[in-house]
Design a protein around this motif. Structure first.
Motif, PDB file in Angstrom:
ATOM      1  N   LEU A  74      40.855  42.781  56.958  1.00 30.52           N
ATOM      2  CA  LEU A  74      40.052  43.650  56.104  1.00 30.52           C
ATOM      3  C   LEU A  74      40.330  43.323  54.649  1.00 30.52           C
ATOM      4  O   LEU A  74      41.466  43.378  54.191  1.00 30.52           O
ATOM      5  N   LEU A  75      39.283  42.972  53.923  1.00 29.55           N
ATOM      6  CA  LEU A  75      39.356  42.830  52.478  1.00 29.55           C
ATOM      7  C   LEU A  75      39.075  44.243  51.949  1.00 29.55           C
ATOM      8  O   LEU A  75      37.927  44.615  51.747  1.00 29.55           O
ATOM      9  N   ASP A  76      40.132  45.017  51.804  1.00 26.65           N
ATOM     10  CA  ASP A  76      39.998  46.432  51.484  1.00 26.65           C
ATOM     11  C   ASP A  76      39.613  46.670  50.035  1.00 26.65           C
ATOM     12  O   ASP A  76      38.952  47.647  49.720  1.00 26.65           O
ATOM     13  N   ASN A  77      40.042  45.799  49.155  1.00 22.83           N
ATOM     14  CA  ASN A  77      39.741  45.980  47.739  1.00 22.83           C
ATOM     15  C   ASN A  77      39.849  44.643  47.037  1.00 22.83           C
ATOM     16  O   ASN A  77      40.743  43.849  47.310  1.00 22.83           O
ATOM     17  N   ILE A  78      38.928  44.424  46.126  1.00 27.17           N
ATOM     18  CA  ILE A  78      38.981  43.286  45.227  1.00 27.17           C
ATOM     19  C   ILE A  78      38.558  43.812  43.867  1.00 27.17           C
ATOM     20  O   ILE A  78      37.541  44.491  43.748  1.00 27.17           O
ATOM     21  N   ALA A  79      39.377  43.556  42.867  1.00 29.98           N
ATOM     22  CA  ALA A  79      39.086  44.043  41.517  1.00 29.98           C
ATOM     23  C   ALA A  79      39.482  42.974  40.515  1.00 29.98           C
ATOM     24  O   ALA A  79      40.503  42.301  40.680  1.00 29.98           O
ATOM     25  N   GLU A 115      26.834  51.600  49.624  1.00 30.32           N
ATOM     26  CA  GLU A 115      25.452  51.126  49.745  1.00 30.32           C
ATOM     27  C   GLU A 115      24.725  51.078  48.407  1.00 30.32           C
ATOM     28  O   GLU A 115      23.760  50.327  48.255  1.00 30.32           O
ATOM     29  N   LYS A 116      25.199  51.827  47.412  1.00 28.22           N
ATOM     30  CA  LYS A 116      24.565  51.793  46.091  1.00 28.22           C
ATOM     31  C   LYS A 116      25.077  50.652  45.223  1.00 28.22           C
ATOM     32  O   LYS A 116      24.530  50.396  44.152  1.00 28.22           O
ATOM     33  N   MET A 117      26.097  49.962  45.674  1.00 25.43           N
ATOM     34  CA  MET A 117      26.628  48.814  44.942  1.00 25.43           C
ATOM     35  C   MET A 117      25.877  47.559  45.393  1.00 25.43           C
ATOM     36  O   MET A 117      26.430  46.632  45.983  1.00 25.43           O
ATOM     37  N   THR A 118      24.592  47.537  45.089  1.00 24.84           N
ATOM     38  CA  THR A 118      23.712  46.491  45.602  1.00 24.84           C
ATOM     39  C   THR A 118      24.086  45.100  45.110  1.00 24.84           C
ATOM     40  O   THR A 118      23.890  44.118  45.826  1.00 24.84           O
ATOM     41  N   GLU A 119      24.645  45.006  43.897  1.00 21.67           N
ATOM     42  CA  GLU A 119      25.040  43.680  43.391  1.00 21.67           C
ATOM     43  C   GLU A 119      26.204  43.127  44.221  1.00 21.67           C
ATOM     44  O   GLU A 119      26.288  41.921  44.454  1.00 21.67           O
ATOM     45  N   ASN A 120      27.085  44.007  44.707  1.00 21.69           N
ATOM     46  CA  ASN A 120      28.180  43.559  45.574  1.00 21.69           C
ATOM     47  C   ASN A 120      27.632  43.079  46.916  1.00 21.69           C
ATOM     48  O   ASN A 120      28.051  42.036  47.424  1.00 21.69           O
ATOM     49  N   ILE A 121      26.706  43.831  47.484  1.00 19.42           N
ATOM     50  CA  ILE A 121      26.109  43.451  48.762  1.00 19.42           C
ATOM     51  C   ILE A 121      25.426  42.088  48.632  1.00 19.42           C
ATOM     52  O   ILE A 121      25.589  41.216  49.487  1.00 19.42           O
ATOM     53  N   ARG A 126      25.533  36.221  49.665  1.00 19.03           N
ATOM     54  CA  ARG A 126      25.509  34.829  49.199  1.00 19.03           C
ATOM     55  C   ARG A 126      26.762  34.062  49.642  1.00 19.03           C
ATOM     56  O   ARG A 126      26.716  32.847  49.820  1.00 19.03           O
ATOM     57  N   LEU A 127      27.867  34.770  49.809  1.00 22.05           N
ATOM     58  CA  LEU A 127      29.125  34.135  50.208  1.00 22.05           C
ATOM     59  C   LEU A 127      29.285  34.028  51.723  1.00 22.05           C
ATOM     60  O   LEU A 127      30.330  33.623  52.214  1.00 22.05           O
ATOM     61  N   ILE A 144      29.177  48.004  56.021  1.00 21.03           N
ATOM     62  CA  ILE A 144      30.230  47.217  56.642  1.00 21.03           C
ATOM     63  C   ILE A 144      29.698  45.800  56.812  1.00 21.03           C
ATOM     64  O   ILE A 144      28.639  45.592  57.391  1.00 21.03           O
ATOM     65  N   MET A 145      30.453  44.812  56.288  1.00 26.28           N
ATOM     66  CA  MET A 145      30.026  43.414  56.330  1.00 26.28           C
ATOM     67  C   MET A 145      31.177  42.567  56.871  1.00 26.28           C
ATOM     68  O   MET A 145      32.345  42.924  56.718  1.00 26.28           O
ATOM     69  N   GLU A 146      30.816  41.424  57.472  1.00 25.70           N
ATOM     70  CA  GLU A 146      31.855  40.516  57.937  1.00 25.70           C
ATOM     71  C   GLU A 146      31.419  39.082  57.732  1.00 25.70           C
ATOM     72  O   GLU A 146      30.233  38.769  57.658  1.00 25.70           O
TER      73      GLU A 146
END
Length: 149
Positions: A74-79, A115-121, A126-127, A144-146
């Motif tokens: 799990l990539l729980d957080n990236i900042a 779900e509102k963080m559309t730029e992250n999605i 893309r990755l 939830i993405m994998e």
């Protein structure tokens, strides 16, 4: 070339918390609640060996929280610290997380984002991440993405 990551050290929890709060603050008006990384227990993450720090020129430039789960890593957080944005650190940390998942023998790297963080999605798509489902998580609406490895 991005600087290497290292495990966070005891005593760095306050600096990590401050960096994460600053990095996520602009999302509060968007989602109407603090994102989960803003309220995480970084001392516990450090003690569990789950917090990784990226340093640049002696300053904390980024944070990655990785947690082994039955489903995968799990990539729980990236900042990324504001002063270090736009230098490819986020992508480099995700590449590190993928390599770490492989090293640990995990079948995938997975994450959740609001779900509102559309730029992250869009970035995660893309990755190579794919959306698995959407669910409520602590009063927030998560995607939830994998990425299979």
């Amino acid at each position: 070339m991005n600087p290497p990551l290292r495990l966070a050290r005891p005593g760095e929890a306050p600096a990590i918390r401050a960096m994460v709060r600053a990095a996520y603050a602009h999302y509060v008006p968007l989602i109407g609640i603090e994102p989960l990384p803003m309220v995480d227990d970084y001392a516990a993450r450090i003690a569990a060996g789950q917090a990784w720090v990226l340093e640049q020129d002696g300053q904390m430039a980024g944070l990655l929280v990785l947690e082994d789960t039955p489903e995968g890593l799990l990539l729980d957080n990236i900042a990324v610290a504001e002063a270090a944005r736009g230098q490819g650190h986020g992508r480099a940390m995700i590449a590190f997380a993928e390599a770490e998942a492989r090293r640990r023998g995990q079948p995938c790297l997975w994450l959740y984002t609001n779900e509102k963080m559309t730029e992250n999605i869009a970035l995660y798509t893309r990755l190579g991440f794919v959306e698995l489902r959407r669910e409520e998580k602590s009063g927030r609406h998560a995607v939830i993405m994998e990425k299979r490895l």
